[in-house]
Design a protein around this motif. Sequence first.
Motif, PDB file in Angstrom:
ATOM      1  N   TRP A 149       0.817  -1.211   0.000  1.00  9.61           N
ATOM      2  CA  TRP A 149       0.000   0.000   0.000  1.00  9.61           C
ATOM      3  C   TRP A 149       0.850   1.259   0.000  1.00  9.61           C
ATOM      4  CZ3 TRP A 149      -5.009   0.085  -1.030  1.00  9.61           C
ATOM      5  CH2 TRP A 149      -5.741  -1.086  -0.873  1.00  9.61           C
TER       6      TRP A 149
ATOM      7  N   VAL B 161       2.658  -6.551   1.405  1.00  9.91           N
ATOM      8  CA  VAL B 161       1.492  -7.278   1.935  1.00  9.91           C
ATOM      9  C   VAL B 161       1.488  -8.706   1.403  1.00  9.91           C
ATOM     10  CG1 VAL B 161      -1.027  -7.363   2.049  1.00  9.91           C
ATOM     11  CG2 VAL B 161       0.146  -5.158   2.176  1.00  9.91           C
TER      12      VAL B 161
ATOM     13  N   ARG C 210      -6.689 -16.013   6.121  1.00 12.43           N
ATOM     14  CA  ARG C 210      -7.140 -15.421   7.377  1.00 12.43           C
ATOM     15  C   ARG C 210      -7.299 -13.919   7.232  1.00 12.43           C
ATOM     16  NH1 ARG C 210      -7.103 -19.164  11.171  1.00 12.43           N
ATOM     17  NH2 ARG C 210      -5.691 -20.932  10.998  1.00 12.43           N
ATOM     18  N   SER C 211      -8.068 -13.347   8.146  1.00 16.97           N
ATOM     19  CA  SER C 211      -8.300 -11.914   8.144  1.00 16.97           C
ATOM     20  C   SER C 211      -6.966 -11.166   8.199  1.00 16.97           C
ATOM     21  CB  SER C 211      -9.164 -11.568   9.368  1.00 16.97           C
ATOM     22  OG  SER C 211      -9.539 -10.244   9.294  1.00 16.97           O
ATOM     23  N   GLY C 212      -6.832 -10.187   7.314  1.00 15.19           N
ATOM     24  CA  GLY C 212      -5.630  -9.350   7.322  1.00 15.19           C
ATOM     25  C   GLY C 212      -4.484  -9.892   6.498  1.00 15.19           C
ATOM     26  N   CYS C 213      -4.682 -11.047   5.833  1.00 16.82           N
ATOM     27  CA  CYS C 213      -3.547 -11.634   5.109  1.00 16.82           C
ATOM     28  C   CYS C 213      -3.360 -11.007   3.718  1.00 16.82           C
ATOM     29  CB  CYS C 213      -3.684 -13.152   5.005  1.00 16.82           C
ATOM     30  SG  CYS C 213      -4.929 -13.654   3.831  1.00 16.82           S
ATOM     31  N   GLY C 214      -4.320 -10.198   3.269  1.00 17.91           N
ATOM     32  CA  GLY C 214      -4.093  -9.495   2.009  1.00 17.91           C
ATOM     33  C   GLY C 214      -5.056  -9.841   0.884  1.00 17.91           C
ATOM     34  N   LYS C 215      -6.182 -10.464   1.199  1.00 18.10           N
ATOM     35  CA  LYS C 215      -7.126 -10.873   0.145  1.00 18.10           C
ATOM     36  C   LYS C 215      -7.679  -9.656  -0.606  1.00 18.10           C
ATOM     37  CE  LYS C 215      -9.771 -13.006   3.089  1.00 18.10           C
ATOM     38  NZ  LYS C 215      -8.982 -12.686   4.313  1.00 18.10           N
ATOM     39  N   THR C 216      -8.130  -8.658   0.161  1.00 20.52           N
ATOM     40  CA  THR C 216      -8.704  -7.476  -0.489  1.00 20.52           C
ATOM     41  C   THR C 216      -7.635  -6.723  -1.278  1.00 20.52           C
ATOM     42  OG1 THR C 216     -10.305  -7.319   1.298  1.00 20.52           O
ATOM     43  CG2 THR C 216     -10.049  -5.364  -0.062  1.00 20.52           C
ATOM     44  N   THR C 217      -6.427  -6.732  -0.746  1.00 19.86           N
ATOM     45  CA  THR C 217      -5.315  -6.096  -1.449  1.00 19.86           C
ATOM     46  C   THR C 217      -5.131  -6.754  -2.823  1.00 19.86           C
ATOM     47  OG1 THR C 217      -4.286  -5.697   0.698  1.00 19.86           O
ATOM     48  CG2 THR C 217      -2.859  -5.516  -1.229  1.00 19.86           C
TER      49      THR C 217
ATOM     50  N   GLU D  48     -16.327 -12.306  -0.424  1.00 25.67           N
ATOM     51  CA  GLU D  48     -17.182 -12.855   0.637  1.00 25.67           C
ATOM     52  C   GLU D  48     -18.656 -12.709   0.274  1.00 25.67           C
ATOM     53  OE1 GLU D  48     -15.783 -13.137   4.180  1.00 25.67           O
ATOM     54  OE2 GLU D  48     -13.759 -12.573   3.656  1.00 25.67           O
TER      55      GLU D  48
ATOM     56  N   HIS E  31     -12.590 -15.512   3.790  1.00 23.33           N
ATOM     57  CA  HIS E  31     -11.850 -16.132   4.892  1.00 23.33           C
ATOM     58  C   HIS E  31     -12.623 -17.345   5.411  1.00 23.33           C
ATOM     59  CE1 HIS E  31     -14.360 -13.101   7.166  1.00 23.33           C
ATOM     60  NE2 HIS E  31     -14.740 -14.244   7.677  1.00 23.33           N
TER      61      HIS E  31
ATOM     62  N   PRO F  80       1.078 -10.102   7.171  1.00 19.66           N
ATOM     63  CA  PRO F  80       1.714  -8.865   6.717  1.00 19.66           C
ATOM     64  C   PRO F  80       1.879  -7.821   7.830  1.00 19.66           C
ATOM     65  CG  PRO F  80      -0.210  -9.409   5.365  1.00 19.66           C
ATOM     66  CD  PRO F  80      -0.099 -10.465   6.397  1.00 19.66           C
ATOM     67  N   ALA F  81       0.919  -7.779   8.771  1.00 14.81           N
ATOM     68  CA  ALA F  81       1.014  -6.771   9.831  1.00 14.81           C
ATOM     69  C   ALA F  81       2.227  -7.031  10.723  1.00 14.81           C
ATOM     70  CB  ALA F  81      -0.263  -6.760  10.667  1.00 14.81           C
TER      71      ALA F  81
HETATM   72  N1  LIG Z   1      -5.881   1.194   2.228  1.00 17.36           N
HETATM   73  C1  LIG Z   1      -4.886   0.657   2.956  1.00 17.36           C
HETATM   74  N2  LIG Z   1      -3.795   1.385   3.289  1.00 17.36           N
HETATM   75  C2  LIG Z   1      -2.794   0.858   4.010  1.00 17.36           C
HETATM   76  N3  LIG Z   1      -2.776  -0.430   4.427  1.00 17.36           N
HETATM   77  C3  LIG Z   1      -3.824  -1.201   4.135  1.00 17.36           C
HETATM   78  C4  LIG Z   1      -4.931  -0.712   3.380  1.00 17.36           C
HETATM   79  N4  LIG Z   1      -5.834  -1.713   3.228  1.00 17.36           N
HETATM   80  C5  LIG Z   1      -5.301  -2.771   3.878  1.00 17.36           C
HETATM   81  N5  LIG Z   1      -4.110  -2.465   4.409  1.00 17.36           N
HETATM   82  C6  LIG Z   1      -3.227  -3.388   5.179  1.00 17.36           C
HETATM   83  O1  LIG Z   1      -2.882  -4.476   4.313  1.00 17.36           O
HETATM   84  C7  LIG Z   1      -2.926  -5.714   5.024  1.00 17.36           C
HETATM   85  C8  LIG Z   1      -3.877  -6.663   4.318  1.00 17.36           C
HETATM   86  O2  LIG Z   1      -5.209  -6.119   4.395  1.00 17.36           O
HETATM   87  P1  LIG Z   1      -6.406  -6.710   3.526  1.00 17.36           P
HETATM   88  O3  LIG Z   1      -7.588  -5.844   3.775  1.00 17.36           O
HETATM   89  O4  LIG Z   1      -5.971  -6.889   2.124  1.00 17.36           O
HETATM   90  O5  LIG Z   1      -6.589  -8.137   4.221  1.00 17.36           O
HETATM   91  P2  LIG Z   1      -7.811  -9.162   4.078  1.00 17.36           P
HETATM   92  O6  LIG Z   1      -7.189 -10.510   3.985  1.00 17.36           O
HETATM   93  O7  LIG Z   1      -8.705  -8.741   2.987  1.00 17.36           O
HETATM   94  O8  LIG Z   1      -8.535  -8.985   5.481  1.00 17.36           O
HETATM   95  P3  LIG Z   1     -10.097  -9.194   5.847  1.00 17.36           P
HETATM   96  O9  LIG Z   1     -10.412 -10.643   5.606  1.00 17.36           O
HETATM   97  O10 LIG Z   1     -10.132  -8.833   7.303  1.00 17.36           O
HETATM   98  O11 LIG Z   1     -10.889  -8.262   4.991  1.00 17.36           O
HETATM   99  C9  LIG Z   1      -3.333  -5.388   6.452  1.00 17.36           C
HETATM  100  O12 LIG Z   1      -2.154  -5.366   7.241  1.00 17.36           O
HETATM  101  C10 LIG Z   1      -3.974  -4.026   6.348  1.00 17.36           C
HETATM  102  O13 LIG Z   1      -3.757  -3.279   7.531  1.00 17.36           O
END
Ligand SMILES: Nc1ncnc2c1ncn2[C@@H]1O[C@H](COP(=O)(O)OP(=O)(O)OP(=O)(O)O)[C@@H](O)[C@H]1O
Length: 292
Positions: free
Chosen positions: A56, A62, A81-88, A200, A233, A252-253
């Motif tokens: 990001w 990430v 898992r939550s926060g692993c970067g799927k949305t990224t 999801e 997730h 990633p966190a």
């Molecule tokens: N817009 C952003 N700016 C900076 N960091 C971000 C941003 N969006 C996500 N992150 C960080 O990138 C990492 C991955 O986040 P992401 O939302 O991709 O995870 P996820 O697997 O989709 O989580 P969830 O299942 O909870 O939605 C996290 O550490 C998050 O804090």
Amino acid sequence: MTAGEKNVAGEARRSAASSAAASPLCGEDCLSAGSSRLPGGTGVPALEARGLTLSWDGEHIVVADVTVDVAPGEVCCLVGRSGCGKTTILHALAGLTTPLAGRVLLHGEDVTGRPGRVSYMLQKDLLLPSRRIIDNVCLPLVLAGMGKVDARAKAAPLFERFGLAGCEQKWPSELSGGMRQRAAFLRTYLMGADVTLLDEPFSALDALTRTDVRRWFVDVAAELGLSALVITHDVDEAVSMASRIYVLAGAPAAGEPSHVAGIVTVERVASENFELTDQYLAAKREVMALLG
Ligand SMILES: Nc1ncnc2c1ncn2[C@@H]1O[C@H](COP(=O)(O)OP(=O)(O)OP(=O)(O)O)[C@@H](O)[C@H]1O
């Protein structure tokens, strides 16, 4: 245009953009596009992410070197898992962000960093409460410039297949959660893009409705020949919908970029209760072991 009309138009655009990242909206042949979505024999994936490394801020990684492909007509899942970067990853696949490294290909064409080439459906249905279901569903067509009457005529024949017969004139508040998600999916389908990303899609529904809607989705996706990547997730969502599951692992966190820990192939057997079969449970166990 009055201020009120401007608000509705703005709301409509935001809603459509969120549920289906501005995709090439379908023209006259939109509803016959199903034929071009049928599984092809070309060997070229419908969607391919090659070696994606994403950040990001350009500094904290990430996900690193993620490779995913979806064949034409295939439904795959990316689970983690939550926060692993799927949305990224989803943002990069939709062309909303540009990777530090790697490419995104649609049918072999490099679309890296180019939005508007895939359909996109979120967990929240984002139906506009002030519009009847037919007009919610038609939104992408109308925003693309099609007249309301033509748009309705194009969408109406699909209501039955999407389990929404008789709902055309209802308001979103009159529909159950499962029906709202089907309407949101029909709206996404009418964007006419080749490949659909679903974030999801059915996790927010109650357990029984969720099972029914997932089964319905698998059937309709096969019938329409959809190429889809479901991001979740929820391990059950993944196993019940996909033919292949990419398992993403990492933290990633904590400075540990995520990577694809493995790919699980789901042996889909015809069964009234696929969720109770040995094949389902074996795939679920494999995914959970990879998640750690
Ligand atoms: N817009 C952003 N700016 C900076 N960091 C971000 C941003 N969006 C996500 N992150 C960080 O990138 C990492 C991955 O986040 P992401 O939302 O991709 O995870 P996820 O697997 O989709 O989580 P969830 O299942 O909870 O939605 C996290 O550490 C998050 O804090």
